[in-house]
Design an enzyme around this catalytic site. Structure first.
Site, PDB file in Angstrom:
ATOM      1  N   LYS A  22     -21.880  13.695 -26.385  1.00  0.00           N
ATOM      2  CA  LYS A  22     -21.095  14.901 -26.560  1.00  0.00           C
ATOM      3  C   LYS A  22     -21.754  15.950 -27.171  1.00  0.00           C
ATOM      4  O   LYS A  22     -21.536  17.090 -26.974  1.00  0.00           O
ATOM      5  CB  LYS A  22     -19.967  14.152 -27.130  1.00  0.00           C
ATOM      6  CG  LYS A  22     -18.883  15.280 -27.251  1.00  0.00           C
ATOM      7  CD  LYS A  22     -17.564  14.811 -27.668  1.00  0.00           C
ATOM      8  CE  LYS A  22     -16.919  13.729 -26.870  1.00  0.00           C
ATOM      9  NZ  LYS A  22     -15.697  13.089 -27.235  1.00  0.00           N
ATOM     10  N   ARG A  91     -15.215  14.189 -33.849  1.00  0.00           N
ATOM     11  CA  ARG A  91     -15.130  13.245 -32.581  1.00  0.00           C
ATOM     12  C   ARG A  91     -16.477  12.366 -32.567  1.00  0.00           C
ATOM     13  O   ARG A  91     -17.573  12.954 -33.078  1.00  0.00           O
ATOM     14  CB  ARG A  91     -15.235  13.723 -31.369  1.00  0.00           C
ATOM     15  CG  ARG A  91     -13.858  14.533 -31.024  1.00  0.00           C
ATOM     16  CD  ARG A  91     -14.052  15.297 -29.753  1.00  0.00           C
ATOM     17  NE  ARG A  91     -13.265  16.599 -29.463  1.00  0.00           N
ATOM     18  CZ  ARG A  91     -12.199  16.448 -28.705  1.00  0.00           C
ATOM     19  NH1 ARG A  91     -12.064  15.247 -28.071  1.00  0.00           N
ATOM     20  NH2 ARG A  91     -11.374  17.394 -28.643  1.00  0.00           N
ATOM     21  N   GLY A 100     -13.382   5.753 -25.040  1.00  0.00           N
ATOM     22  CA  GLY A 100     -12.420   5.334 -25.996  1.00  0.00           C
ATOM     23  C   GLY A 100     -12.579   4.118 -26.877  1.00  0.00           C
ATOM     24  O   GLY A 100     -11.854   3.498 -27.234  1.00  0.00           O
ATOM     25  N   MET A 102     -14.479   4.480 -29.691  1.00  0.00           N
ATOM     26  CA  MET A 102     -14.659   4.976 -31.002  1.00  0.00           C
ATOM     27  C   MET A 102     -13.535   5.949 -31.343  1.00  0.00           C
ATOM     28  O   MET A 102     -12.883   6.211 -30.496  1.00  0.00           O
ATOM     29  CB  MET A 102     -15.876   5.408 -31.297  1.00  0.00           C
ATOM     30  CG  MET A 102     -16.828   4.352 -31.415  1.00  0.00           C
ATOM     31  SD  MET A 102     -18.714   4.788 -31.621  1.00  0.00           S
ATOM     32  CE  MET A 102     -19.109   5.842 -30.328  1.00  0.00           C
ATOM     33  N   ARG A 338     -20.687  16.960 -18.796  1.00  0.00           N
ATOM     34  CA  ARG A 338     -21.771  15.827 -18.729  1.00  0.00           C
ATOM     35  C   ARG A 338     -21.909  15.223 -17.377  1.00  0.00           C
ATOM     36  O   ARG A 338     -20.664  15.388 -16.455  1.00  0.00           O
ATOM     37  CB  ARG A 338     -21.444  14.587 -19.710  1.00  0.00           C
ATOM     38  CG  ARG A 338     -20.075  14.131 -19.366  1.00  0.00           C
ATOM     39  CD  ARG A 338     -19.626  12.750 -20.417  1.00  0.00           C
ATOM     40  NE  ARG A 338     -18.215  12.558 -19.933  1.00  0.00           N
ATOM     41  CZ  ARG A 338     -17.684  11.956 -21.144  1.00  0.00           C
ATOM     42  NH1 ARG A 338     -18.116  11.342 -21.989  1.00  0.00           N
ATOM     43  NH2 ARG A 338     -16.299  11.558 -20.814  1.00  0.00           N
ATOM     44  N   HIS A 453      -7.785   6.035 -19.537  1.00  0.00           N
ATOM     45  CA  HIS A 453      -8.692   5.015 -20.065  1.00  0.00           C
ATOM     46  C   HIS A 453      -8.932   4.075 -18.972  1.00  0.00           C
ATOM     47  O   HIS A 453     -10.123   3.319 -18.737  1.00  0.00           O
ATOM     48  CB  HIS A 453      -8.151   4.253 -21.293  1.00  0.00           C
ATOM     49  CG  HIS A 453      -9.381   3.540 -21.873  1.00  0.00           C
ATOM     50  ND1 HIS A 453     -10.750   3.744 -22.144  1.00  0.00           N
ATOM     51  CD2 HIS A 453      -9.092   2.105 -22.089  1.00  0.00           C
ATOM     52  CE1 HIS A 453     -11.262   2.856 -22.589  1.00  0.00           C
ATOM     53  NE2 HIS A 453     -10.347   1.671 -22.864  1.00  0.00           N
ATOM     54  N   ARG A 559     -32.739 -23.851  -0.258  1.00  0.00           N
ATOM     55  CA  ARG A 559     -32.497 -25.174  -0.886  1.00  0.00           C
ATOM     56  C   ARG A 559     -31.900 -26.213  -0.114  1.00  0.00           C
ATOM     57  O   ARG A 559     -30.889 -26.260   0.400  1.00  0.00           O
ATOM     58  CB  ARG A 559     -31.346 -25.042  -2.182  1.00  0.00           C
ATOM     59  CG  ARG A 559     -31.459 -23.660  -3.078  1.00  0.00           C
ATOM     60  CD  ARG A 559     -30.413 -23.506  -3.699  1.00  0.00           C
ATOM     61  NE  ARG A 559     -30.358 -22.349  -4.633  1.00  0.00           N
ATOM     62  CZ  ARG A 559     -29.963 -21.011  -4.335  1.00  0.00           C
ATOM     63  NH1 ARG A 559     -29.462 -21.128  -3.014  1.00  0.00           N
ATOM     64  NH2 ARG A 559     -29.851 -20.035  -4.808  1.00  0.00           N
ATOM     65  N   ARG A 615     -37.695 -24.788   0.094  1.00  0.00           N
ATOM     66  CA  ARG A 615     -38.051 -25.705  -1.369  1.00  0.00           C
ATOM     67  C   ARG A 615     -37.733 -27.185  -0.665  1.00  0.00           C
ATOM     68  O   ARG A 615     -36.613 -27.501  -0.344  1.00  0.00           O
ATOM     69  CB  ARG A 615     -37.206 -25.264  -2.209  1.00  0.00           C
ATOM     70  CG  ARG A 615     -37.637 -26.131  -3.481  1.00  0.00           C
ATOM     71  CD  ARG A 615     -36.858 -25.594  -4.762  1.00  0.00           C
ATOM     72  NE  ARG A 615     -35.294 -25.868  -4.758  1.00  0.00           N
ATOM     73  CZ  ARG A 615     -34.418 -25.298  -5.458  1.00  0.00           C
ATOM     74  NH1 ARG A 615     -34.816 -24.890  -6.519  1.00  0.00           N
ATOM     75  NH2 ARG A 615     -33.309 -25.829  -5.300  1.00  0.00           N
ATOM     76  N   SER A 760     -43.758 -19.025  -6.213  1.00  0.00           N
ATOM     77  CA  SER A 760     -42.458 -18.547  -6.526  1.00  0.00           C
ATOM     78  C   SER A 760     -41.782 -18.886  -7.895  1.00  0.00           C
ATOM     79  O   SER A 760     -41.660 -19.956  -7.834  1.00  0.00           O
ATOM     80  CB  SER A 760     -41.433 -18.849  -5.308  1.00  0.00           C
ATOM     81  OG  SER A 760     -40.276 -18.403  -5.602  1.00  0.00           O
ATOM     82  N   GLY A 762     -39.045 -19.890 -10.364  1.00  0.00           N
ATOM     83  CA  GLY A 762     -37.627 -20.327 -10.737  1.00  0.00           C
ATOM     84  C   GLY A 762     -37.330 -20.000 -12.130  1.00  0.00           C
ATOM     85  O   GLY A 762     -37.363 -20.754 -12.899  1.00  0.00           O
ATOM     86  N   THR A 763     -36.899 -18.717 -12.252  1.00  0.00           N
ATOM     87  CA  THR A 763     -36.674 -18.029 -13.441  1.00  0.00           C
ATOM     88  C   THR A 763     -35.329 -18.853 -14.149  1.00  0.00           C
ATOM     89  O   THR A 763     -35.457 -18.855 -15.509  1.00  0.00           O
ATOM     90  CB  THR A 763     -36.415 -16.431 -13.460  1.00  0.00           C
ATOM     91  OG1 THR A 763     -35.432 -16.198 -12.657  1.00  0.00           O
ATOM     92  CG2 THR A 763     -37.557 -15.921 -13.485  1.00  0.00           C
ATOM     93  N   ASP A 765     -34.863 -22.291 -14.156  1.00  0.00           N
ATOM     94  CA  ASP A 765     -35.246 -23.374 -14.686  1.00  0.00           C
ATOM     95  C   ASP A 765     -36.377 -22.888 -15.902  1.00  0.00           C
ATOM     96  O   ASP A 765     -36.485 -23.538 -17.048  1.00  0.00           O
ATOM     97  CB  ASP A 765     -35.812 -24.261 -14.067  1.00  0.00           C
ATOM     98  CG  ASP A 765     -34.855 -25.310 -13.447  1.00  0.00           C
ATOM     99  OD1 ASP A 765     -33.459 -24.823 -13.580  1.00  0.00           O
ATOM    100  OD2 ASP A 765     -35.026 -25.974 -12.589  1.00  0.00           O
ATOM    101  N   CYS A 827     -37.628 -15.982  -7.203  1.00  0.00           N
ATOM    102  CA  CYS A 827     -36.218 -16.687  -6.626  1.00  0.00           C
ATOM    103  C   CYS A 827     -35.215 -16.832  -7.354  1.00  0.00           C
ATOM    104  O   CYS A 827     -34.184 -17.714  -6.803  1.00  0.00           O
ATOM    105  CB  CYS A 827     -36.596 -17.555  -5.521  1.00  0.00           C
ATOM    106  SG  CYS A 827     -37.004 -19.102  -6.296  1.00  0.00           S
ATOM    107  N   TYR A 846     -42.521 -10.190  -4.084  1.00  0.00           N
ATOM    108  CA  TYR A 846     -41.445  -9.822  -3.703  1.00  0.00           C
ATOM    109  C   TYR A 846     -40.480 -10.429  -4.701  1.00  0.00           C
ATOM    110  O   TYR A 846     -40.955 -11.347  -5.347  1.00  0.00           O
ATOM    111  CB  TYR A 846     -41.322 -10.548  -2.285  1.00  0.00           C
ATOM    112  CG  TYR A 846     -41.347 -11.982  -2.303  1.00  0.00           C
ATOM    113  CD1 TYR A 846     -40.102 -12.969  -2.567  1.00  0.00           C
ATOM    114  CD2 TYR A 846     -42.379 -12.930  -1.974  1.00  0.00           C
ATOM    115  CE1 TYR A 846     -40.189 -14.112  -2.746  1.00  0.00           C
ATOM    116  CE2 TYR A 846     -42.427 -14.274  -1.702  1.00  0.00           C
ATOM    117  CZ  TYR A 846     -41.262 -14.816  -2.115  1.00  0.00           C
ATOM    118  OH  TYR A 846     -41.298 -16.370  -1.977  1.00  0.00           O
TER     119      TYR A 846
END
Lengths: 872, 872
Positions: A22, A91, A100, A102, A338, A453, A559, A615, A760, A762-763, A765, A827, A846
């Site tokens: 602001k 403000r 909305g 604060m 803004r 709001h 899978r 897989r 690849s 496997g984020t 696990d 993946c 990828y």
């Protein structure tokens, strides 16, 4: 920085981390020559200082009074003056918008003397006392902590006493009585006089805004939006202007384009003779700005000025601008400008059209996209053929098709969501809990406009919202509402069309989305600039087809286990599981082979020549059986007793299945399972290739820990593949790689890459093991952790670059030491913007995600390439 | 190397990786002037070449014949000669001893001509034909693959036919008939004549020894002993000497000291007129070498020569030597000499006495200790002469010899103990009361691994434990168990060998341990040289006292949760767990506080001023409750219904408790738990300090992931500690650190070290998360993995330096970047020699292990310091 005050008359670097959003907006408008009421800004750093020390920097108060003096001089008014008093607004304004969340105080500076000055100066005693009344109410609530309802109670009492229908029906005398009662009540409630000294008022208001940074809903909002709790908020202190001085005054909000559709137009609403909060609160229904000309009086002139300001602001911001203004006695003041929030459709259209208008470049257009909102464009809309039983129409506050069961409280809506049912949240007038918006299919409000709001929050979350639907009469106690006489109870079905504002009885049928020309343009530009390939996670031909339609360049993860749950296959699967010998196991697997082959034929056809990363069986075998299943088929197939079979099923149980007998461990112990799968893949490949389509199967070994597993599994799988190819006397371009989902695999990636043709990540696990957190169990502590900012965000929603990411980097670097340039994908559905940027930075080939995330991922990848370009 | 042949007459570098153990022994004896029959060695590398190519190196055969010529020249005999034939032995000999695993052929070179020459030359026709018979049998079995029983069948037939009680009762004619029948049978069985050409015999025998490297039992043995499968074996070809040429011939084996006690003496046995295998087969009872003098004839002379050789060998090897010899016609030939295997007692005594004798240095004495055998000296053991009736084998979870009567409940075991009788506690799956472990002679569990609660407690107390013995089926109701069909009732006698995992029927005889003077010497030297401190894992004052007696320098890990299982505390613990509010929780915790304080008072006293690293509550809360527990006390305490409580217990269940709501996550959500523990520790410290003893509590935060957890927990714990100290107005030297047991903690150790004063590696959990392997579940695949050498060893038995170790290195390096020289220990019971060496190399401060492993760890640490010295 913490000890500075920034005033309107001194050009200052526009830095949101200092001035807040602001504050920057005020400075900027000032700079481009718009009329802005004089102001000063207390920077975010002062708030941080206050939070840490519970006090202001040394000598800071003196600086505040010096800044105040400048405002007095510019306006020709004096703070607390009984002739021409200066009134202030105080403000919040953080680095990023937290609408909305604060606190704000208006009309600050009024007391028993200055109210007289205001009355004299404005020539409107009623206005002055109304301002005073509002100030006490707001200040009492925000700064002194007096419950809002205490004030409402007094006001309602007076209205009844004087038979006033509206607040505006109360006279100056009534309002004086109101002020007196307010002050008596405040004293009784907090055992303290309402502060009379304007300077005292100001100091306490500033502190209250500081404190509101850490209020409950603000903390919740920041957790939801991954906003750093340490930033603090700036405080904007500004000379008040009044839109409620009569019929030549007014207030309004606008957008330089339609924030719902993106269409270029003079968009906005205004209310004559009103203060800003009247628009936001949605008590009166406003007039469109584009209709201002026809109102007459000062308004056509204001309209011309506004049009001019719209152009200036767009030219400056080079984006759709969200603005607030007030007209005081015919003079237009800009209060805020803004870059505006918009729907996904508007985001796409505005960017594409601004490129066509020559205002921005393709790259800028891409960088402005919020990829997580793109999903909205892919989601369903109502079937145009479905018959709509429209019971009412409100304002189309946030587009989309919402269908659910009516609930009247946030808690009930959340409970329904948690029970797995869709909810429509209906409120009379609303500052809804954000969580309840997240958990609802749509929001319907009886009052409030498109700037209320509820509407802002709903648009931010891509939830549909119909606002200001005055036909709706909510009776919260009776848990029902009436719409034009018709009663809807809790649990009744309702459909909301956020694009038309229609409220529809029952469950309206929905249909798949249409891609606009502008959307296609954005996606084309994304493909032109991105360096990451985008693949999809798909387990069925239908998913694969959908993803290809969305631009997927292949499958990043299939899978295979999901395929075994289908139809009768589960019986053969169970027969395989309870086998005691390799022979029995092979016999059961032989029954599964044709099904698997058919699955893969379908996938390869749907891909039309694109690669497919498949897989091998991953979950522990006990996932396919249970004590609750039908044992009859198994008894018949195996000749074993139910007792034996039940005991066997029990014996499969594991203490920590996530770390148990699964992934390649299955293939290492029961090689015949992996052989069957390899055979099914290659037989399918052969069959589809024979039809003239290309096939590029990639066979992925899961849960790999050690190079020896890779070597053994590769040998096993390649052997079976070669057997099939020899039988058919053909060649197929196939590759064997591995999932990198254990820390040990990352650490020894150089060795593994000697035998794996691709990786690849496997984020999921990998995150579970790296952080020791089971996603199935983390609800017991993660909410507390996020509330307290112990973790900066949920590591399963966004890559933990500091921990998990370090292991990923190590794996990429080590893997490519032994296999230069190797293909490495991810993946784990980590397609949030930050995660995609990280994948670009560490050099992945990828990313793969579910079909509906593919378009968003294409855009994220383009942004990543623009921000973190790499040689390819 | 692969293309070389090493002959007896050319001095060659003594290198086991080339010549193998036996080849080295022959060369060495030759070198120091002992009489050794001429020989040549085919190196291990040739075997490797053969395994890879299934052929010999180019021109290798010619080199073999040249080497053979040298033996012929030295012995004056000719291979296949009909007058003075040369006979050969062909023996395997790998880099490390693999006793009995690979093949040997003796008497090679015999055929229908040379047997006549042997008869003439020896003047003993029967001997010659017996040698021929033995050769055909051995060669037929080993080289030609004719089943052993086929030969036995013929031999037995002839013995019956000629009424011969012993083989020796068969005459030369009978043996000729036997040879003829053997050859006919061989031809029939393998459809090939028995090879007549001695050269052909030799080539095939060499290949058979090569092949025996990869036979099933050899592979199994190597897996068992972590021996590399790629090493291959050397082949030793040597001129035969005969101990069975009459009463001036004989054969024997000996040790330069008693391998059971270590006493210096002429130890060994011999058999006159016998071949080596007769001694091993145990058909005739041999004579002690020390009695040789009294036998008369050539023997006193041989004895004198032997004594001389004993001295020469010890002087050369500077260790106890294990030797084999043969006397042919009064002439002593040494066949083998190597450092001998010995018991733990002998290992200690020999090393200590050799230092006193000036033969070796203290450092050499230390480097010769096998630390994992040292445990044998601390426990009661079974009498090695007692006959074992083994009914099942489980995991050797805690060493020792337990003998007692079977009981199925803790209460019954305690009752039996109180009645003065020994009990063996048998449980299906167990979190035993510590008191019941104290009161039992041993613990047998059907489920659970070496880290199960029962095992940990048993090791801590030096009680023997056999865990995870799946053959045991407990029927608690019927008060009996079945082991492989056999029923054991309450009160039946059972013996457990915690070092082998054997479950033995009945009362096996035991012998008590002695801490010899020599053992104390070794331990003193160990302390003199080692750089790693040794601490102990101890949960009770008794454990701590025991460990201090064994030389522990403090406690490396106290698991506070075990304390909550005792007596009535478990009821308060459960009350705490089911609390709904922090107030209820605090009330229940207040009941636990005095117990915890008493626990710590006991610990601090037992430590007599040594530091104690105390871990805050670690396991998930559901470990303290179950549906099978007695709900009555909880119903009484909480006023809740059984139904409610049961539902609550259910709600605590987790999919993967290892990765769930545990460790510091408990303290983060329920800070009052950590506060109670911190208070108990500091109140205990204050009380003990007041008695004049030093106390050095270290408070450890478990399952740490993120620096923010460390910061918050440190603040919380320190705050409570300071409160106590302020109340008591004293100072206590306390430190707050963390367990490093998650990969993420290793990766971000630099940040964590900003708030943690010390680290302690929890290698169990760190290995579980790094490798994604749950130790509770790995029995389903790990046996297959180890059999196939997929993993080089069990990562829970030995630190996986390539994977887990890399993370440990990273944590040490990063941690000390922000906190130079910080104290870093390990408390995961990884006290195997290789693991201790690794800890020394990466710079740890201390290692911690269960009390009975402390002495062995002291020795390992000394070896580590000698082999990998570091500046301190």
């Amino acid at each position: 920085m913490a000890d500075q005050v920034f005033t309107f008359d001194v050009p200052t670097e526009i830095d949101k981390t200092v001035l807040g959003g602001k504050g920057c907006s005020l400075m900027q408008m000032s700079n481009i020559g718009l009329d802005v009421p004089p102001f000063f800004v207390i920077p975010c750093q002062t708030c941080v200082h206050y939070m840490e020390n519970q006090s202001w920097p040394v000598d800071y108060e003196a600086k505040i009074w010096a800044a105040l003096k400048k405002i007095e001089d510019a306006t020709g008014r004096k703070f607390g003056d009984s002739a021409k008093p200066l009134l202030l607004s105080v403000r919040s304004g953080a680095r990023v918008s937290m609408p909305g969340m604060m606190d704000t105080v208006l009309n600050l500076g009024l007391n028993d003397e200055s109210v007289e000055g205001l009355a004299k100066d404005s020539g409107n005693e009623r206005f002055a006392w109304d301002a005073y009344r509002r100030f006490i109410q707001m200040y009492g609530d925000v700064v002194l902590g007096v419950p809002h309802k205490n004030f409402e109670h007094i006001l309602e009492g007076l209205k009844k006493k004087y038979s006033a229908a509206q607040d505006t029906d109360l006279s100056a005398e009534h309002l004086k009585e109101c002020v007196a009662e307010y002050r008596a009540m405040v004293k009784k409630t907090i055992n303290e006089e309402f502060p009379k000294d304007p300077k005292d008022q100001l100091i306490r208001a500033i502190n209250a805004v500081f404190d509101s940074w850490t209020n409950e809903r603000a903390v919740y909002y920041r957790n939801m939006h991954s906003i750093d709790h340490r930033w603090g908020t700036a405080v904007n202190v500004q000379s008040m202007v009044f839109g409620n001085l009569g019929q030549t005054s007014g207030t309004g909000v606008g957008f330089t384009r339609d924030p719902a559709t993106g269409e270029k137009m003079i968009y906005g609403e205004f209310l004559p003779n009103a203060q800003g909060e009247d628009v936001v609160a949605g008590i009166r229904t406003p007039i469109k700005i584009s209709d201002m000309e026809s109102v007459g009086g000062v308004w056509p002139g204001v309209y011309k000025q506004l049009c001019d300001n719209y152009d200036k602001l767009e030219a400056f911001y080079k984006d759709m601008v969200d603005l607030e203004f007030t007209v005081q006695d015919g003079k237009l003041y800009m209060l805020q400008a803004r870059v505006g929030k918009r729907t996904a459709a508007a985001m796409v259209r505005i960017a594409a059209e601004m490129v066509k208008e020559g205002m921005i470049t393709e790259k800028e257009a891409l960088l402005r996209q919020e990829p997580n909102k793109i999903g909205e464009l892919l989601h369903k809309t109502f079937d145009p053929k479905a018959v709509r039983n429209v019971v009412a129409t409100g304002l189309p506050a946030s587009p989309g098709a919402g269908v659910g069961r009516v609930e009247f409280t946030a808690a009930d809506a959340e409970a329904r969501f948690n029970a797995g049912e869709p909810a429509i949240l209906v409120r009379a007038e609303t500052s809804p809990r954000i969580s309840s918006v997240t958990m609802s299919q749509g929001i319907l409000t009886a009052r409030g406009g498109c700037s209320s709001h509820a509407a802002v929050v709903a648009r931010g979350m891509g939830k549909c919202c119909v606002a200001g639907c005055s036909a709706v009469e909510v009776d919260e106690e009776a848990e029902q509402m009436k719409i034009n006489g018709k009663v809807f109870k809790r649990g009744d079905w309702l459909s909301l069309d956020g694009s038309t504002g229609e409220v529809i009885e029952g469950q309206l049928a929905t249909i798949a989305p249409v891609f606009s020309e502008n959307f296609n343009l954005i996606l084309q530009w994304a493909d032109k600039y991105r360096q990451l390939d985008i693949r999809t996670n798909a387990d069925t031909p239908a998913d694969a087809k959908q993803a290809v339609a969305f631009g997927a360049q292949g499958i990043g993860l299939t899978r295979t286990e999901h395929m075994f749950f289908e139809h009768d296959r589960i019986y053969s699967m169970r027969e395989m599981i309870v086998s005691e010998t390799a022979e029995q196991r092979k016999a059961a697997l032989a029954k599964l082979l044709p099904f698997q082959r058919d699955d893969f034929i379908g996938m390869f056809k749907a891909l039309e020549g694109r690669p497919a990363n498949i897989r091998l069986l991953d979950p522990p075998l006990h996932e396919f059986v249970s004590q609750e299943m039908d044992f009859a088929p198994l008894i018949k197939a195996t000749g074993k007793s139910e007792e034996e079979l039940r005991a066997f099923v029990d014996s499969l149980a594991e203490a920590n299945p996530m770390l148990g007998f699964r992934g390649c461990r299955l293939g290492m112990v029961y090689p015949e399972i992996s052989r069957m799968q390899a055979r099914a893949i290659m037989e399918a490949a052969a069959e589809v290739q024979a039809t003239g389509l290309e096939v590029h199967p990639e066979i992925m070994i899961p849960v790999l820990n050690h190079v020896n597993e890779m070597e053994a599994m590769r040998k096993l799988v390649a052997d079976e593949c070669e057997k099939v190819l020899a039988e058919k006397n053909i060649k197929v371009d196939y590759h064997i790689g591995t999932m990198i989902e254990l820390p040990r695999a990352c650490i020894t990636a150089d060795k593994i890459a000697e035998h794996a043709e691709y990786f690849s990540f496997g984020t999921n696990d990998l995150t579970q093991t790296t952080t020791g957190i089971s996603r199935d169990d983390y609800n017991k502590f993660m909410p507390v952790y996020l509330d307290k900012s112990v973790y900066p965000f949920d590591f399963f929603q966004r890559i933990d670059t500091e921990g998990v990411g370090e292991l990923m980097k190590m794996a990429v670097q080590k893997g490519r030491t032994t296999r230069p340039g190797m293909k490495i994908g991810i993946c784990g559905e980590q397609t949030g913007q930050e995660s995609v940027f990280f994948c670009q930075q560490i050099g992945l080939t990828y990313i793969s995600c579910s079909p509906f995330r593919v378009p968003g991922a294409r855009v994220s990848a383009a942004q990543a390439a623009l921000l973190y370009p790499r040689e390819q």
